[in-house]
Design an enzyme around this catalytic site. Structure first.
Site, PDB file in Angstrom:
ATOM      1  N   CYS A 114      35.730  38.024  64.650  1.00  0.00           N
ATOM      2  CA  CYS A 114      35.312  36.621  64.501  1.00  0.00           C
ATOM      3  C   CYS A 114      34.613  36.349  63.170  1.00  0.00           C
ATOM      4  O   CYS A 114      34.496  35.198  62.761  1.00  0.00           O
ATOM      5  CB  CYS A 114      34.417  36.208  65.661  1.00  0.00           C
ATOM      6  SG  CYS A 114      35.241  36.286  67.268  1.00  0.00           S
ATOM      7  N   HIS A 251      30.598  29.698  63.344  1.00  0.00           N
ATOM      8  CA  HIS A 251      31.703  30.206  64.156  1.00  0.00           C
ATOM      9  C   HIS A 251      31.636  29.550  65.528  1.00  0.00           C
ATOM     10  O   HIS A 251      30.576  29.507  66.163  1.00  0.00           O
ATOM     11  CB  HIS A 251      31.603  31.724  64.277  1.00  0.00           C
ATOM     12  CG  HIS A 251      32.506  32.306  65.311  1.00  0.00           C
ATOM     13  ND1 HIS A 251      33.843  32.001  65.382  1.00  0.00           N
ATOM     14  CD2 HIS A 251      32.257  33.170  66.336  1.00  0.00           C
ATOM     15  CE1 HIS A 251      34.384  32.659  66.398  1.00  0.00           C
ATOM     16  NE2 HIS A 251      33.444  33.363  66.991  1.00  0.00           N
ATOM     17  N   ASN A 281      37.225  29.486  71.238  1.00  0.00           N
ATOM     18  CA  ASN A 281      36.906  30.482  70.218  1.00  0.00           C
ATOM     19  C   ASN A 281      38.215  30.974  69.613  1.00  0.00           C
ATOM     20  O   ASN A 281      38.970  31.698  70.258  1.00  0.00           O
ATOM     21  CB  ASN A 281      36.128  31.636  70.861  1.00  0.00           C
ATOM     22  CG  ASN A 281      35.729  32.713  69.868  1.00  0.00           C
ATOM     23  OD1 ASN A 281      36.219  32.754  68.748  1.00  0.00           O
ATOM     24  ND2 ASN A 281      34.847  33.606  70.284  1.00  0.00           N
TER      25      ASN A 281
END
Length: 324
Positions: A114, A251, A281
């Site tokens: 990520c 993020h 996500n």
């Protein structure tokens, strides 16, 4: 004078198919209320059969090049952040390069889960500032739907597919925080935590792709502290602060983590760009996707200071400050 990596344009791409919480609730033991309360996610996009990470990345790159109004042939560096490459090798970035009709320069993948886009941005920035390259495509692209265990309600509800890209140009600037471009990047990792968020497969270990596994509470416990520490490093390096930034683009993993990080850093809620509700996500794609949303809707404007941060498996984490 100082060379800065100036953002010329941005772009994104999302697969057509949208999977809502209601659809997931019809297949596994969960509910819209349960997912929204814990994550802030309401829907996510999922790649079609035969739609690969490279396809998403190429579409996002084309959109960024069009937004920047530059010729693809002017690109001499492509850095692609992804944990879901088309193949073990060659790099998916090479497929992207070929798909754009570029047959010169360098293209490679970078894997930091990520944190992949922040790592890719930092890498491209350093290459441009060194004079090795002149103009770069920085891409985050993922098809996490391919590595999910769709029977595990603690993970399959969290992730989506997508891609986003920036065009960076090496330009002479004054060498102060008033410059346009990337002002700072800070990267961190700590492999002691690798078993808290990982995929249980790989070509060397199991010869299978595997599925994502996560200790959600452990990730949450570490996330806010790690994120805020690396942002403090960015503020100290540039002389900027929560008060002087214009936008915070984190993020997009979990709304509770985002809210807690902004609160700890004293960043006003109205400065936070949130897209986790509609994208889920998307790992390395989440930051450039959110950037493109905020640029397209008019929030992020030329001259604005934008704070980026991410944390991912490893653990890896990082921050970047960019004057748009």
């Amino acid at each position: 004078m100082t060379i800065r990596s100036v953002v010329l344009g941005c772009g994104s791409y999302l697969p057509q198919r949208v999977v809502t919480n209601a659809e997931l609730a019809s297949r596994i033991e969960t509910s819209d209320e349960w997912i929204v309360q814990r994550t802030g996610i309401r829907e996510r996009h999922v790649a079609a059969d035969g739609e690969f990470t490279s396809h998403l990345a190429i579409n996002a790159a084309r959109a960024a090049l069009a937004n920047a109004d530059v010729d693809p042939q002017s690109i001499d560096l492509i850095v692609l952040g992804t944990s879901t490459p088309d193949n073990t090798f060659p790099a998916t970035a090479v497929a992207v390069q070929n798909g754009l009709g570029i047959h010169h320069g360098a293209a490679f993948d970078l894997q930091a889960v990520c944190s992949g886009f922040v790592y890719a941005l930092a890498t491209a920035d350093n290459f441009l500032r060194s004079g090795s390259f002149k103009r770069a495509l920085v891409i985050g692209a993922e098809t996490f739907s391919r590595i999910l265990d769709w029977n595990d309600r603690t993970t399959c509800v969290l992730f989506g597919d997508g891609a986003g890209a920036l065009v960076l140009d090496a330009q002479q600037q004054g060498g102060t925080a008033a410059d346009r471009g990337v002002l700072s990047t800070h990267l961190r990792s700590d492999g002691r935590h690798k078993a808290k968020l990982y995929v249980d497969g790989g070509p060397s270990s199991t010869q299978t792709v595997g599925h994502l596994r996560m200790e959600g509470r452990e990730v949450f416990k570490h996330a806010v502290g790690m994120i805020t520490d690396v942002i403090v490093d960015a503020f100290e390096a540039t002389g900027l602060s929560a008060e002087t930034i214009d936008w915070f683009v984190p993020h997009q993993a979990n709304k509770r983590i985002i809210d807690a990080s902004a609160h700890k850093l004293h960043i006003a809620p109205e400065k936070v760009v949130l897209t986790v509700d509609r994208h889920g996500n998307t790992s390395a794609a989440s930051i450039p996707l959110a950037l493109d949303v905020a640029v397209k809707d008019g929030r992020i404007k030329k001259g604005d200071v934008v704070l980026l941060e991410a944390m991912g498996g490893g653990f890896t984490w990082g921050s970047a400050l960019v004057r748009w």
